[in-house]
Design a protein around this motif. Structure first.
Motif, PDB file in Angstrom:
ATOM      1  N   PRO A 104     -64.037   4.959 -54.160  1.00  0.00           N
ATOM      2  CA  PRO A 104     -62.413   5.845 -54.394  1.00  0.00           C
ATOM      3  C   PRO A 104     -62.188   6.404 -54.924  1.00  0.00           C
ATOM      4  N   ILE A 105     -62.285   6.412 -56.573  1.00  0.00           N
ATOM      5  CA  ILE A 105     -62.885   6.688 -57.230  1.00  0.00           C
ATOM      6  C   ILE A 105     -62.992   8.540 -57.593  1.00  0.00           C
ATOM      7  N   SER A 135     -60.907  10.652 -55.053  1.00  0.00           N
ATOM      8  CA  SER A 135     -59.335  10.884 -55.759  1.00  0.00           C
ATOM      9  C   SER A 135     -60.070  11.871 -56.171  1.00  0.00           C
ATOM     10  N   ILE A 141     -58.192   2.000 -50.974  1.00  0.00           N
ATOM     11  CA  ILE A 141     -57.463   3.271 -51.670  1.00  0.00           C
ATOM     12  C   ILE A 141     -56.239   2.661 -52.172  1.00  0.00           C
ATOM     13  N   ARG A 160     -55.283   0.227 -53.355  1.00  0.00           N
ATOM     14  CA  ARG A 160     -55.312  -0.292 -54.498  1.00  0.00           C
ATOM     15  C   ARG A 160     -55.502   0.249 -55.745  1.00  0.00           C
ATOM     16  N   LEU A 161     -55.778   1.863 -55.904  1.00  0.00           N
ATOM     17  CA  LEU A 161     -56.631   2.640 -56.915  1.00  0.00           C
ATOM     18  C   LEU A 161     -55.136   2.397 -58.363  1.00  0.00           C
ATOM     19  N   GLN A 197     -54.322   7.367 -60.356  1.00  0.00           N
ATOM     20  CA  GLN A 197     -55.399   8.573 -58.745  1.00  0.00           C
ATOM     21  C   GLN A 197     -54.227   8.606 -58.383  1.00  0.00           C
ATOM     22  N   THR A 198     -52.450   8.603 -57.881  1.00  0.00           N
ATOM     23  CA  THR A 198     -51.802   8.742 -56.520  1.00  0.00           C
ATOM     24  C   THR A 198     -51.841   9.997 -57.076  1.00  0.00           C
TER      25      THR A 198
END
Length: 331
Positions: A242-243, A246, A267, A269-270, A274-275
């Motif tokens: 996920p990181i 992003s 994702i 839970r990022l 990171q949004t």
């Protein structure tokens, strides 16, 4: 020959000429234009043809998401042979079954899969061609880099788009052994046109982030083949992180995200910081399972773009329906 229909190589060449200098593959390390992928796949097709590979052959592709996947995929199809993508997650016994069932005569594998190749290569008969993307597993194996350094005289292949099989995609085999879905050139060219229309994709503008594995029908046809044939770009990511996803979106200005419901859940839970990296995404597409309504609402509220659900079996290339982008959305 079926008049009025077009093969995948013919459609790809038309698109590559129209978008020659535009990027087909975009990564944080290196971009590849349509003309580069077209020329590289010509060289691969020529190398295969020099070794007698043609319309009677099926070539397995055992490869992570990367630019070389496109080069090899299109090169195999340009040679007249049929691509048999291999699931990277299955065990040696199932791989051997699929390669035997498909009667493959060659395999192109990525160096990341070399260790797994060593677990099944001695169990296979009838495979005359082994070629590596990167470092080979065996000194006797050929390499994609050698093929790309050689001259290319693209083989003259006459296609019947309606009847010639471009790819065989194997199902999961939940009720028995995996079964190969045989998809024709016309099937896939027509399908990708429908994808462009249904998803309102913008040639020369949209970039599809593809972390779903490209051996799978959803990623292969929506994420890889549709951009190839219609002037879009794809951003291949080799593993679900996920990181990394992003950061890749932020670095490449990807506009479309393709994922499974479970991916959207992770994702979500990022970390909040990171949004903002997702600000270039116009919408997400979800497939493979039903999207829980609450997950969809939470994701859309946080990231600010809609998620469209698609559905369909591998045999249908695979999408048979998808939520319209401008359709009514009820709470």
């Amino acid at each position: 020959m079926n008049s009025g229909l077009i093969s995948i190589p013919e459609q790809f060449r038309l698109t590559a000429r129209a978008h020659a200098d535009r990027d087909l593959v975009v990564t944080q390390q290196q971009n590849h234009s349509f003309s580069e992928i077209d020329a590289a796949s010509d060289r691969i097709a020529a190398a295969l043809a020099r070794q007698g590979i043609g319309k009677s052959d099926r070539i397995a592709l055992y490869c992570i998401n990367c630019a070389e996947f496109l080069m090899a995929w299109h090169g195999i199809v340009k040679s007249g042979a049929t691509v048999v993508p291999v699931n990277l997650l299955i065990a040696a016994d199932e791989i051997c079954y699929i390669l035997g069932d498909a009667e493959v005569s060659g395999i192109i594998y990525h160096q990341a899969m070399a260790e797994k190749v060593s677990t099944f290569r001695d169990r296979l008969n009838g495979i005359s061609l082994w070629a590596a993307i990167g470092e080979p597993q065996s000194e006797s194996d050929q390499t994609l880099s050698t093929w790309l350094a050689e001259s290319s005289v693209t083989p003259a292949v006459t296609f019947d788009p309606l009847d010639d099989v471009a790819v065989i995609l194997y199902t999961s085999g939940t009720t028995g052994n995996p079964k190969g879905a045989m998809l024709s050139h016309h099937n896939l060219v027509s399908y990708t046109s429908s994808v462009c229309a249904g998803l309102q994709l913008k040639p020369g503008e949209d970039r599809l982030l593809v972390v779903l594995p490209m051996f799978h029908s959803f990623a292969a046809t929506v994420g890889m083949l549709t951009p190839s044939l219609h002037g879009l770009s794809l951003v291949p990511v080799p593993a679900f992180d996920p990181i990394l996803i992003s950061e890749t979106i932020a670095a490449t200005d990807a506009t479309i995200f393709l994922g499974a419901p479970s991916m959207y859940g992770v994702i979500l839970r990022l970390p909040e910081e990171q949004t903002a990296n997702w600000s270039s995404i116009r919408y997400g597409v979800s497939g493979g399972a039903a999207m829980p309504v609450e997950l969809m609402h939470q994701f859309e509220a946080r990231f600010g773009f809609p998620i469209l659900e698609g559905d369909g079996p591998t045999e249908c290339s695979p999408v048979t329906c998808v939520n319209p982008l401008d359709g009514e959305r009820k709470p």
